[in-house]
Design an enzyme around this catalytic site. Structure first.
Site, mmCIF file in Angstrom:
data_model
loop_
_atom_site.group_PDB
_atom_site.id
_atom_site.type_symbol
_atom_site.label_atom_id
_atom_site.label_comp_id
_atom_site.label_asym_id
_atom_site.label_seq_id
_atom_site.Cartn_x
_atom_site.Cartn_y
_atom_site.Cartn_z
ATOM 1 N N GLY A 8 24.057 52.578 13.155
ATOM 2 C CA GLY A 8 25.013 52.750 14.241
ATOM 3 C C GLY A 8 24.798 54.044 15.005
ATOM 4 O O GLY A 8 23.737 54.654 14.922
ATOM 5 N N ASN A 9 25.813 54.448 15.779
ATOM 6 C CA ASN A 9 25.711 55.582 16.703
ATOM 7 C C ASN A 9 24.464 55.391 17.582
ATOM 8 O O ASN A 9 23.587 56.251 17.655
ATOM 9 C CB ASN A 9 25.658 56.911 15.943
ATOM 10 C CG ASN A 9 25.858 58.101 16.878
ATOM 11 O OD1 ASN A 9 26.479 57.986 17.925
ATOM 12 N ND2 ASN A 9 25.299 59.236 16.510
ATOM 13 N N HIS A 18 21.574 54.725 20.341
ATOM 14 C CA HIS A 18 21.078 55.345 21.565
ATOM 15 C C HIS A 18 19.989 54.442 22.152
ATOM 16 O O HIS A 18 19.677 53.380 21.579
ATOM 17 C CB HIS A 18 20.566 56.767 21.286
ATOM 18 C CG HIS A 18 19.605 56.850 20.129
ATOM 19 N ND1 HIS A 18 18.362 56.262 20.159
ATOM 20 C CD2 HIS A 18 19.721 57.425 18.903
ATOM 21 C CE1 HIS A 18 17.744 56.495 19.023
ATOM 22 N NE2 HIS A 18 18.545 57.189 18.229
ATOM 23 N N HIS A 71 17.328 52.874 19.851
ATOM 24 C CA HIS A 71 17.722 51.666 19.104
ATOM 25 C C HIS A 71 17.670 50.436 20.016
ATOM 26 O O HIS A 71 17.203 49.367 19.618
ATOM 27 C CB HIS A 71 19.157 51.785 18.592
ATOM 28 C CG HIS A 71 19.369 52.824 17.539
ATOM 29 N ND1 HIS A 71 20.105 53.959 17.762
ATOM 30 C CD2 HIS A 71 18.959 52.897 16.242
ATOM 31 C CE1 HIS A 71 20.151 54.692 16.656
ATOM 32 N NE2 HIS A 71 19.457 54.074 15.718
ATOM 33 N N GLY A 85 11.625 51.843 14.059
ATOM 34 C CA GLY A 85 11.091 52.847 14.974
ATOM 35 C C GLY A 85 10.034 53.722 14.308
ATOM 36 O O GLY A 85 10.150 54.074 13.137
ATOM 37 N N ARG A 130 21.254 62.172 15.253
ATOM 38 C CA ARG A 130 21.656 63.526 14.851
ATOM 39 C C ARG A 130 21.526 64.546 15.983
ATOM 40 O O ARG A 130 22.002 65.669 15.833
ATOM 41 C CB ARG A 130 20.861 63.962 13.615
ATOM 42 C CG ARG A 130 21.291 63.176 12.365
ATOM 43 C CD ARG A 130 20.721 63.751 11.087
ATOM 44 N NE ARG A 130 21.334 63.154 9.917
ATOM 45 C CZ ARG A 130 20.800 62.190 9.163
ATOM 46 N NH1 ARG A 130 19.621 61.684 9.481
ATOM 47 N NH2 ARG A 130 21.440 61.715 8.105
#
Ligand code: PAF
Length: 279
Positions: A27-28, A30, A33, A144, A184
Site C-alpha cells: 500500500g501507500n 505511488h 506501483h 519492481g 518511505r
C-alpha cells in the site's frame, strides 16, 4: 474493481480466470506501483493487486506500526491504473494462526546486503509472497527492480519450488531529479528530500567509474561510501556485484550497483544496472 478481504472471497472471484497477473504491495501507492500494475495488465486475463503490510518482514525496531496506511487513495489509484481485483486481507485473514511455517530462502542470497542489515527480512518477504501466491494463484507476477535483491530472491524461490509463475521485473520509477520512488520517501523532511537524490548520484558515479575503465571495484565502493558519509548520510553499503546472484563479480560479468543508506531517520535503498561488464 472488485475488492476481496478474505482468501475464500478472492478464490471465488478468481475462479473464472485462467491467467491472473499479480502485483503484491504494502500500500501507500505511488506512480512506481501503478507502473507495475499497468505493466501487469496485458500479461494476464485479470489484473490483481494486493495490499498487506506484512508484520513478518519488519524488525521489532522498524516502522511496522507507523507504515503509512492510505486505503482510500490507494483504491482510487488502483482503479485508475486499471486494476481489476484488489486483495486486501487483514492480519487475521492472512495469518489466522501464527505463521510458524515459513520459507527460509538460500542464505547465500538472503543473508547478504539487505538481509545482513535486516536479519530475517527475506524470510518474512518470501513467506508472505509464497502465501499470497497460494491465494491468488497467478500465472505471472510483477516486482519492481527498485527492490533488486527481493526480485532475485523471489525468482530463486519460484525456480526452486517449481511454481508455475513467470516473474517479471519492472523498471524503477524515478522522480525528475532521479530519486527512486519509494513509500518511505514520505518520511523525508523538505531538506532531506532535496539531499536524497545524492543516493542515485552516488550509484551513477560508481557506474561512470566502471565505464571509464577503473579496475579496482573496492576503491570505487569505498569512495562512494565516503562521499555519502561526508554529506551526513549513514551508508550501510554501496557495492558493485554481479547481477546473477549479487556475489562479487568475475571479469566480464554483468554488474549492478546497489546501495542502502540512512538519511536522518529514513533508510533509502536504490540500485543501477551497469551496461559495462566487470573489468
Ligand atoms: O515490496 C514490497 O512491497 C513487499 O516486500 C512485498 C513484496 C509486497 C511483500 O510484502
Amino acid at each position: 474493481m472488485h475488492i476481496a478481504h478474505t482468501i475464500a472471497e478472492l478464490r471465488d472471484h478468481l475462479a473464472a480466470f485462467r491467467r491472473p497477473a499479480f502485483v503484491p504491495t504494502m500500500g501507500n501507492l505511488h506512480d512506481g506501483h501503478l507502473a507495475l500494475v499497468k505493466q501487469a495488465k496485458p500479461l494476464g486475463d485479470v489484473t490483481v493487486a494486493s495490499i498487506f503490510v506484512n508484520r513478518l518482514q519488519f524488525l521489532p525496531h522498524e516502522d511496522f506500526d507507523t507504515y503509512p496506511r492510505t486505503w482510500e487513495s490507494d483504491c482510487e489509484k488502483l482503479r485508475s491504473a486499471g486494476c481489476d481485483v484488489l486483495f486486501a486481507p487483514d492480519e487475521k485473514a492472512l495469518y489466522p494462526e501464527p505463521q510458524t511455517c515459513k520459507v527460509h530462502p538460500d542464505p547465500a542470497l538472503a543473508d547478504i546486503l539487505e538481509g545482513h542489515f535486516r536479519p530475517g527480512f527475506f524470510v518474512g518477504v518470501c513467506t508472505v509472497v509464497m502465501k499470497l501466491f497460494q491465494c491468488v494463484q497467478p500465472r505471472v507476477a510483477v516486482f519492481g527492480k527498485k527492490d533488486y535483491q527481493q526480485l532475485m530472491m523471489i525468482r530463486h524461490m519460484v525456480r526452486q519450488f517449481a511454481l508455475p509463475i513467470e516473474i517479471v521485473g519492472g523498471e524503477t520509477f524515478r522522480a525528475e531529479d532521479g530519486l527512486a520512488l519509494s513509500s518511505r520517501n514520505g518520511y523525508l523532511s523538505e531538506s532531506e528530500r532535496a539531499e536524497a537524490v545524492q543516493l542515485s548520484k552516488a550509484l551513477k558515479a560508481m557506474a561512470e567509474a566502471v565505464r571509464s575503465g577503473e579496475r579496482d571495484l573496492g576503491a570505487i565502493e569505498a569512495r562512494a561510501m565516503q562521499a555519502l558519509a561526508q554529506r551526513g548520510w549513514q551508508p550501510d553499503y554501496l557495492v558493485l556485484r554481479r547481477r546473477s546472484d549479487l556475489q562479487a563479480p568475475a571479469a566480464g560479468e554483468p554488474l549492478v550497483a546497489l546501495a542502502a543508506a540512512r538519511l536522518g531517520s529514513t533508510r533509502l535503498i536504490d540500485n543501477l544496472e551497469i551496461e559495462t561488464a566487470a573489468p
